[in-house]
Design a protein around this motif. Sequence first.
Motif, PDB file in Angstrom:
ATOM      1  N   GLU A  77       0.816  -1.214   0.000  1.00  0.00           N
ATOM      2  CA  GLU A  77       0.000   0.000   0.000  1.00  0.00           C
ATOM      3  C   GLU A  77       0.852   1.268   0.000  1.00  0.00           C
ATOM      4  OE1 GLU A  77      -3.046   0.073   2.980  1.00  0.00           O
ATOM      5  OE2 GLU A  77      -3.675  -1.964   2.544  1.00  0.00           O
ATOM      6  N   HIS A  78       2.137   1.149   0.315  1.00  0.00           N
ATOM      7  CA  HIS A  78       3.032   2.311   0.326  1.00  0.00           C
ATOM      8  C   HIS A  78       3.964   2.338  -0.883  1.00  0.00           C
ATOM      9  CE1 HIS A  78       1.493   2.697   4.311  1.00  0.00           C
ATOM     10  NE2 HIS A  78       2.289   1.809   4.856  1.00  0.00           N
ATOM     11  N   SER A  84       0.002   6.042   5.641  1.00  0.00           N
ATOM     12  CA  SER A  84      -1.273   5.796   4.965  1.00  0.00           C
ATOM     13  C   SER A  84      -1.980   7.083   4.571  1.00  0.00           C
ATOM     14  CB  SER A  84      -2.180   4.936   5.848  1.00  0.00           C
ATOM     15  OG  SER A  84      -1.614   3.655   6.023  1.00  0.00           O
ATOM     16  N   ALA A  87      -0.766   9.840  -0.023  1.00  0.00           N
ATOM     17  CA  ALA A  87      -1.369   9.141  -1.151  1.00  0.00           C
ATOM     18  C   ALA A  87      -0.966   9.740  -2.491  1.00  0.00           C
ATOM     19  CB  ALA A  87      -2.895   9.182  -1.021  1.00  0.00           C
ATOM     20  N   GLN A  88      -1.232   8.966  -3.534  1.00  0.00           N
ATOM     21  CA  GLN A  88      -1.095   9.472  -4.891  1.00  0.00           C
ATOM     22  C   GLN A  88      -2.496   9.774  -5.403  1.00  0.00           C
ATOM     23  OE1 GLN A  88       1.175   6.998  -7.545  1.00  0.00           O
ATOM     24  NE2 GLN A  88       0.950   8.393  -9.274  1.00  0.00           N
ATOM     25  N   ARG A 135      -4.618  11.593   2.167  1.00  0.00           N
ATOM     26  CA  ARG A 135      -5.742  10.655   2.226  1.00  0.00           C
ATOM     27  C   ARG A 135      -6.322  10.688   3.630  1.00  0.00           C
ATOM     28  NH1 ARG A 135      -5.065   4.538   3.139  1.00  0.00           N
ATOM     29  NH2 ARG A 135      -7.168   3.803   2.826  1.00  0.00           N
TER      30      ARG A 135
END
Length: 195
Positions: free
Chosen positions: A36-37, A122, A125-126, A147
């Motif tokens: 997720e990262h 978390s 974000a992109q 996010r």
Amino acid sequence: MAEGAGTAIPFWPAPDFAAWIFDTFINEGAPLENAEHAHLREASIGVLWTGVENSKRQRTIVGRAELGETIGGSDPWSKGRAVQQLEGWFGLVPDFILTFSAPYADQADDATFCALVEHELSHCAQERDAYGMPKFRKFGAPSFCMRGHDIEEFVGVVARYGADASGVRALVDAANAGPTIAAADITFACGNCQR
């Protein structure tokens, strides 16, 4: 708190901590790598320690993630001061700035500290387009954004109405499934926290 010229420094850059974050959670093959990262592999992340106490809405804040480009606001003087400070700390204005409470980190166990770091990551974000695809800037660099939390609810509401009615079923199911990382793995990766 860090000391400088006989006075306490309320914030100080932590390049070794930033490197540890990449080496532990972000880089491919890291001991606690989290897919997720993966979008952060191309990001610049500036990390700060602080000894300044912070609270909001009657909750103590021990970590914070921010977009580097938004620090200082829109007023040219405020923005200019912020840019000067960031460049002094990091050599550039990072894509993201993570700030952590040093007193909290000093007393947190390994798993709690790792959870805090990943919580802040978390938020980093992109941006996504209308079709859910990652957005990029003019020259191909990722377009980053902040996010929000997946879930925000009160324990009392969940206790009274249940996980489904309060919209936290996914969180409850994840918690009931147990952790995906063994405590020993966290202890190994977070050796800098061991006493």
